[in-house]
Design an enzyme around this catalytic site. Structure first.
Site, mmCIF file in Angstrom:
data_model
loop_
_atom_site.group_PDB
_atom_site.id
_atom_site.type_symbol
_atom_site.label_atom_id
_atom_site.label_comp_id
_atom_site.label_asym_id
_atom_site.label_seq_id
_atom_site.Cartn_x
_atom_site.Cartn_y
_atom_site.Cartn_z
ATOM 1 N N PRO A 1 33.826 -2.050 -0.612
ATOM 2 C CA PRO A 1 35.058 -2.204 0.136
ATOM 3 C C PRO A 1 36.323 -1.296 0.084
ATOM 4 O O PRO A 1 37.199 -1.506 0.692
ATOM 5 C CB PRO A 1 35.799 -3.470 -0.578
ATOM 6 N N GLY A 2 36.109 -0.175 -0.542
ATOM 7 C CA GLY A 2 36.740 0.749 -0.476
ATOM 8 C C GLY A 2 37.705 1.356 -1.684
ATOM 9 O O GLY A 2 38.521 2.213 -1.494
ATOM 10 N N GLU B 1 30.397 2.510 6.156
ATOM 11 C CA GLU B 1 29.719 1.199 5.487
ATOM 12 C C GLU B 1 28.690 0.934 6.449
ATOM 13 O O GLU B 1 29.162 0.428 7.475
ATOM 14 C CB GLU B 1 30.772 0.363 5.016
ATOM 15 N N ARG C 1 31.251 -5.735 6.098
ATOM 16 C CA ARG C 1 31.804 -4.955 5.096
ATOM 17 C C ARG C 1 32.657 -3.804 5.387
ATOM 18 O O ARG C 1 33.636 -3.457 4.787
ATOM 19 C CB ARG C 1 30.766 -4.497 3.994
ATOM 20 N N ASP D 1 28.007 6.409 -3.434
ATOM 21 C CA ASP D 1 28.171 5.263 -4.661
ATOM 22 C C ASP D 1 27.156 4.148 -4.140
ATOM 23 O O ASP D 1 27.496 3.481 -3.440
ATOM 24 C CB ASP D 1 29.752 4.663 -4.544
ATOM 25 N N CYS E 1 26.553 1.537 -10.679
ATOM 26 C CA CYS E 1 27.222 0.451 -11.592
ATOM 27 C C CYS E 1 25.862 -0.128 -12.283
ATOM 28 O O CYS E 1 26.129 -1.681 -12.653
ATOM 29 C CB CYS E 1 28.194 -0.436 -11.240
HETATM 30 N N1 SAM Z 1 32.049 2.515 -2.932
HETATM 31 C C1 SAM Z 1 32.353 1.092 -2.977
HETATM 32 C C2 SAM Z 1 33.670 0.799 -3.617
HETATM 33 O O1 SAM Z 1 34.111 1.467 -4.314
HETATM 34 O O2 SAM Z 1 34.488 -0.142 -3.230
HETATM 35 C C3 SAM Z 1 31.258 0.172 -3.457
HETATM 36 C C4 SAM Z 1 29.902 0.713 -2.770
HETATM 37 S S1 SAM Z 1 28.667 -0.673 -3.045
HETATM 38 C C5 SAM Z 1 28.424 0.138 -4.553
HETATM 39 C C6 SAM Z 1 27.311 0.295 -2.228
HETATM 40 C C7 SAM Z 1 27.683 -0.229 -0.826
HETATM 41 O O3 SAM Z 1 26.360 0.408 -0.152
HETATM 42 C C8 SAM Z 1 27.593 -1.649 -0.374
HETATM 43 O O4 SAM Z 1 28.674 -1.711 0.454
HETATM 44 C C9 SAM Z 1 26.407 -1.789 0.567
HETATM 45 O O5 SAM Z 1 26.690 -2.564 1.675
HETATM 46 C C10 SAM Z 1 25.990 -0.528 1.363
HETATM 47 N N2 SAM Z 1 24.548 -0.033 1.478
HETATM 48 C C11 SAM Z 1 23.587 -1.022 1.302
HETATM 49 N N3 SAM Z 1 22.354 -0.655 1.764
HETATM 50 C C12 SAM Z 1 22.592 0.559 2.192
HETATM 51 C C13 SAM Z 1 21.829 1.598 2.838
HETATM 52 N N4 SAM Z 1 20.723 1.195 2.906
HETATM 53 N N5 SAM Z 1 22.394 2.632 3.014
HETATM 54 C C14 SAM Z 1 23.856 2.814 2.728
HETATM 55 N N6 SAM Z 1 24.569 1.921 2.346
HETATM 56 C C15 SAM Z 1 23.907 0.894 2.046
#
Ligand code: SAM
Length: 486
Positions: free
Chosen positions: A117-118, A138, A143, A183, A236
């Site tokens: 979410p940023g 994203e 999202r 991330d 994480c």
């Molecule tokens: N960086 C964000 C933050 O600090 O708020 C958190 C990111 S979270 C760990 C990982 C994100 O990767 C999710 O929002 C998810 O929807 C996205 N995601 C899922 N599958 C993905 C894919 N195949 N390629 C790229 N992003 C993906």
């Protein structure tokens, strides 16, 4: 099946016991104590002193993040006017280390590939101080919308929010960015203490699936880093497959990348070379954040650099992309207004500037801090970061800062514009009391005097949005979808 004593999935607990040996007991004991709560001050919105004066609840500094603080759970900072005003972003303390390792600078081109979410994007933007280009991507549409809202809440001007698969983005931005953050989506083991769903969804199969997906994402991300540029990978989770394993497998296939040391060695724990498939790649310079060793949840961070003669090649690439801007852009007749370093349709630039100055009272200092290119999509007028090559063929939810909506024979200012203002930026402003600010956020009109026209409304120096005064009433222009009773 859960381990009763420690609430951990049993297979996870067994694996961690095997990996950590004698350290396992203190790792497991960390699940008996409470999670850590953190928030991060928004440096785009004012000084640390102003923040200290405004925040009414106790905070303690996070040692590894310049703007990071711990708060007590009972403070509930998410239910406060200052949160809506973008004075801070609620973020788990360990997560704040990632953008610190990326170490962004003003004027750079930066990609946050998995951004919703940023948390990291808004932290990166704080360091960029509105200068340069931040692309926050994203893949999931809903999202991406939440991400866009957070970018707006935090008053970020130079961010393009898009929603693309990594493989589409990499063909759009080959070797383009100074820094890329991955991330990655992961099995979330590091969040077990704060997130019950992460515990419930965990399985060894999911860990393996995540590792596969991370390799694919990293492969695409790597194509977008310019020679000499930096790529940071973070998760994480604890599983070696998703951390040391992903990085060492990537390095086996990418001789043009190497692991770079960070200033956090000795502060966080080293990555474990003995947990990789190919030891000797410098994995000990990657970082592990363990919940039993620091005041934060579990994380892993690796900083990689792409080989290349940084300055020479980057200058050549910059030139190539500048050329592309001129070839591909539609609105770039390089018109500039007298006061504002913007390009775009000359007539439109002048009209926009006149509206900002005359109707909104915005002065030159704001304009000097916000260069860019005026772009128009239908009735919506945006200030796009100058470095953004084009919007053709990319799904951009937010092509930069939303400035105005063109109505029949008039403009209406966008909410996002208000959020970038500091009190000193506009003569047409009003400071609200806490009760007035709360009423404004609920969508109510406010009483006012004789004044007429658009007014930027502030609480404790933080811009909330616009109102429009006439006949003793300040009409509420806080967007309907954001209205909230605190
Ligand atoms: N960086 C964000 C933050 O600090 O708020 C958190 C990111 S979270 C760990 C990982 C994100 O990767 C999710 O929002 C998810 O929807 C996205 N995601 C899922 N599958 C993905 C894919 N195949 N390629 C790229 N992003 C993906």
């Amino acid at each position: 099946m859960s381990d009763k004593k420690s609430i951990l999935p049993q297979a996870f607990a067994e694996r961690m016991r095997r990996l950590l040996g004698s350290e396992y007991e203190s790792f497991a004991a960390s699940y008996e104590s409470g999670r850590q709560y953190g928030l991060r001050r928004n440096p785009l919105k004012g000084s640390e002193e102003a923040f200290d004066r405004a925040v009414p609840f106790p905070l303690r500094k996070v040692s590894w993040a310049r703007e990071g603080y711990y708060y007590d759970a009972e403070s509930r900072p998410g239910r406060h006017v200052l949160h809506e005003a973008g004075a801070y972003y609620i973020q788990e303390p360990s997560a704040m280390a990632v953008a610190e390792v990326l170490s962004p600078n003003p004027g750079e081109r930066i990609l946050d590939l998995c951004a919703a979410p940023g948390g990291k994007s808004t932290q990166i933007a704080g360091r960029m101080q509105g200068q340069g280009l931040l692309v926050s991507n994203e893949v999931m549409g809903d999202r991406a919308r939440a991400l866009s809202q957070n970018v707006e809440r935090m008053g970020i001007a130079n961010c393009v929010v898009c929603s693309e698969k990594p493989e589409r983005l990499s063909s759009f931005f080959p070797a383009f960015f100074d820094r890329v953050l991955v991330d990655a989506p992961c099995s979330g083991e590091g969040m077990f203490r704060k997130d019950e769903a992460a515990r419930a969804e965990w399985s060894p199969e999911n860990v393996a699936m995540c590792a596969k997906r991370q390799a694919l994402i990293l492969e695409e991300a790597a194509k977008m880093v310019r020679p000499g540029g930096v790529m940071v990978y973070s998760t994480c989770t604890f599983s070696p497959e998703e951390n040391e394993g992903t990085i060492s497998a990537f390095l086996q296939n990418h001789e043009d990348y190497y692991i770079e040391e960070t200033v956090f060695e000795g502060i966080f724990s080293p990555g474990r070379d003995d947990w990789t498939i190919a030891p000797g790649a410098g994995i000990e310079h990657t970082l592990r954040l363990w919940p039993h060793l620091i005041q934060g949840e579990g994380h892993y961070v690796a900083r990689l650099r792409r080989k290349g003669q940084e300055t020479q090649l980057s200058a050549a690439e910059r030139q190539q992309w500048q050329d592309d801007v001129h070839r591909r852009g539609k609105e770039n007749d390089t018109a500039r207004t007298e006061n504002w370093k913007i390009t775009g349709d000359k007539k439109l630039c002048k009209l926009v500037e006149a509206f900002l100055r005359e109707e909104l009272g915005i002065d030159r200092a704001w304009m000097a801090r916000h260069p860019g290119r005026i772009v128009k999509f239908g009735e919506q007028i945006y200030l796009a970061p100058e470095e953004m090559p084009s919007f053709d063929g990319i799904k951009a939810l937010r092509p930069g800062l939303h400035l105005l909506t063109e109505k029949k024979n008039r403009f209406e200012p966008a909410h996002a514009l208000a959020r970038t203002l500091l009190e000193k930026d506009t003569k047409r402003r009003r400071a609200l009391t806490e009760a007035e600010a709360a009423a404004y956020l609920r969508g109510e009109s406010l009483n006012c005097g004789e004044e007429r026209g658009w007014t930027a409304l502030f609480y404790e120096g933080y811009a909330l949005g616009f109102g429009k005064a006439s006949g003793g009433q300040m009409k509420n222009h806080y967007p309907k979808g954001l209205r909230i009773s605190l």
